[in-house]
Enzyme design. Structure first.
Site, PDB file in Angstrom:
ATOM      1  CE1 TYR A 118       0.796  -7.767  -4.373  1.00 19.61           C
ATOM      2  CE2 TYR A 118       3.030  -7.968  -3.528  1.00 19.61           C
ATOM      3  CZ  TYR A 118       1.761  -7.436  -3.447  1.00 19.61           C
ATOM      4  OH  TYR A 118       1.463  -6.561  -2.429  1.00 19.61           O
ATOM      5  CD  GLU A 206      -1.682  -5.106  -2.636  1.00 16.93           C
ATOM      6  OE1 GLU A 206      -1.284  -6.015  -1.896  1.00 16.93           O
ATOM      7  OE2 GLU A 206      -2.872  -4.966  -2.978  1.00 16.93           O
TER       8      GLU A 206
END
Length: 396
Positions: A118, A206
């Site tokens: 991530y 993101e």
């Protein structure tokens, strides 16, 4: 402003961030043609078919499928296009899928299994610095990771004067356990990502997941990008990325009148001038036993037209049981706002919910007189406490 995954990846790609070969499609026929083109260019025989909506958790709702043949691309795109996709971020009403993204398969066999990470960038308002976050828990909801295992989220704050430094990018790569070619590629990835974030004037990046392929390349498999509305004047081309189907129609209508409107789930509509006063007004509504139905800031140039537009937006919400207008007359005179309220009331016609108007500041007394002498079902108040009590009476 939110944008679709495929649009976000186009921005990333323009800054050197690696992404899979992908083509957006609006019909099953276009999806099949996209898969054939990707196969011809990459040799990929597996494809991801991904619903394009402004919400996360698409896979959980059935909006992401892995097709193992061209035939399955046709089947899955038929299933996904036109569906109402419900995810944890859409709410129970879901969102209609109008486009799918057809992507090459990048999980190809090699010497080692691919890894997912991530990566995110946003402004930390507590420090006034951008922060880059990475985690080994790619593919998972980052909120769940933050709650259950916060130690697995590594953060690096970037000084706005010196900018991102090489040692910081290396630190993030070390934290993910990378080495060799993958380590070097991730450092390049972080620099390209941060440059894209800054130069696009975004408020959020993101990338989940970031993929380390089995041949040690680092690429963005998914991307969520929020563009700062206040900076769109510097990016005229980004305005074309807006998808009005994905936005609340009332919020779009508000923008036409220069109003800041956000729909909420409560029962008291509020119309205020100034964001800070709006937040305080919502607090007052909750303390009075109600729940705010919206955030509506009419700004410092409220007039009859903007007040009427605000009324109409609030009244579109069937949950609204009362309306609280809270105006501090600084730039705008209270009597002018009061005249606008009366005119808007008459133009709209019968309004079946009580309206409390609290005016304070320049010409507040004159404004209250306009309201009281209008003969309309409008209640005036001067003190904030008095306005709160009037709201409480509605729910008594």
């Amino acid at each position: 402003m939110n944008i679709h995954e495929y649009q976000a990846k186009e921005i990333l790609k323009s800054y050197g961030v690696k992404v899979p070969l992908e083509i957006v499609a609006e019909t099953p026929e276009e999806a099949v043609a996209a898969a054939n083109k990707i196969n011809a260019e990459t040799g990929s025989e597996f494809f991801a078919v991904k619903a394009q909506i402004h919400a996360g958790g698409r896979g959980k709702g059935g909006g992401v499928k892995i097709a193992k043949s061209i035939e399955q691309v046709n089947e899955y795109s038929n299933d996904i296009l036109g569906m109402t996709l419900v995810t944890p971020q859409t709410g129970p009403e879901g969102k209609l899928v109008r486009k799918v993204l057809i992507a090459e398969n990048v999980f190809y066999p090699g010497e080692s299994d691919p890894q997912e990470f991530y990566a995110g960038i946003l402004l930390d308002r507590a420090t006034g610095q951008n922060v880059i976050m990475v985690s080994t828990e790619g593919g998972m909801e980052i909120e769940e990771v933050a709650e259950a295992t916060p130690e697995k989220i590594i953060k690096e704050w970037i000084d706005p004067i010196t900018g991102l430094q090489p040692y910081q990018a290396r630190k993030l790569a070390f934290a993910l356990g990378l080495e060799g070619a993958a380590f070097k590629d991730f450092v390049k990835f972080v620099f390209a990502l941060y440059r894209a974030y800054e130069e696009s004037d975004s408020s959020l990046f993101e990338i989940n997941p970031v993929l380390k392929t089995s041949d040690n390349q680092i690429m963005a498999l998914d991307a969520k990008v929020n563009l700062d509305d206040s900076a769109l004047y510097r990016h005229k081309d980004y305005e074309a990325l807006r998808d009005v189907h994905e936005e609340d129609p009332t919020e779009l209508e508000a923008a036409k009148y220069g109003l800041n409107y956000v729909k909420l789930e409560g029962n008291v509509g509020c119309m205020v001038n100034g964001a800070g006063l709006a937040m305080a007004t919502m607090d007052i509504i909750k303390l009075s036993g109600g729940e705010p139905a919206n955030f509506l800031d009419v700004g410092g140039s409220a007039n009859a037209q903007t007040v009427e537009a605000g009324f109409r937006m609030i009244l579109q919400d069937e949950n609204v049981k009362a309306i609280l207008i809270n105006i501090f007359g600084g730039i705008v005179r209270c009597d002018r706002v009061a005249a606008g309220v009366v005119e808007a009331y008459k133009n709209i016609g019968e309004i079946n919910v009580p309206i409390i108007v609290r005016l304070q500041g320049t010409n507040a007394v004159e404004g209250a007189k306009v309201i009281n002498e209008s003969g309309l079902n409008v209640i005036s108040a001067i003190a904030l406490k008095e306005a709160a009590e009037k709201v409480a009476e509605v729910f008594a």
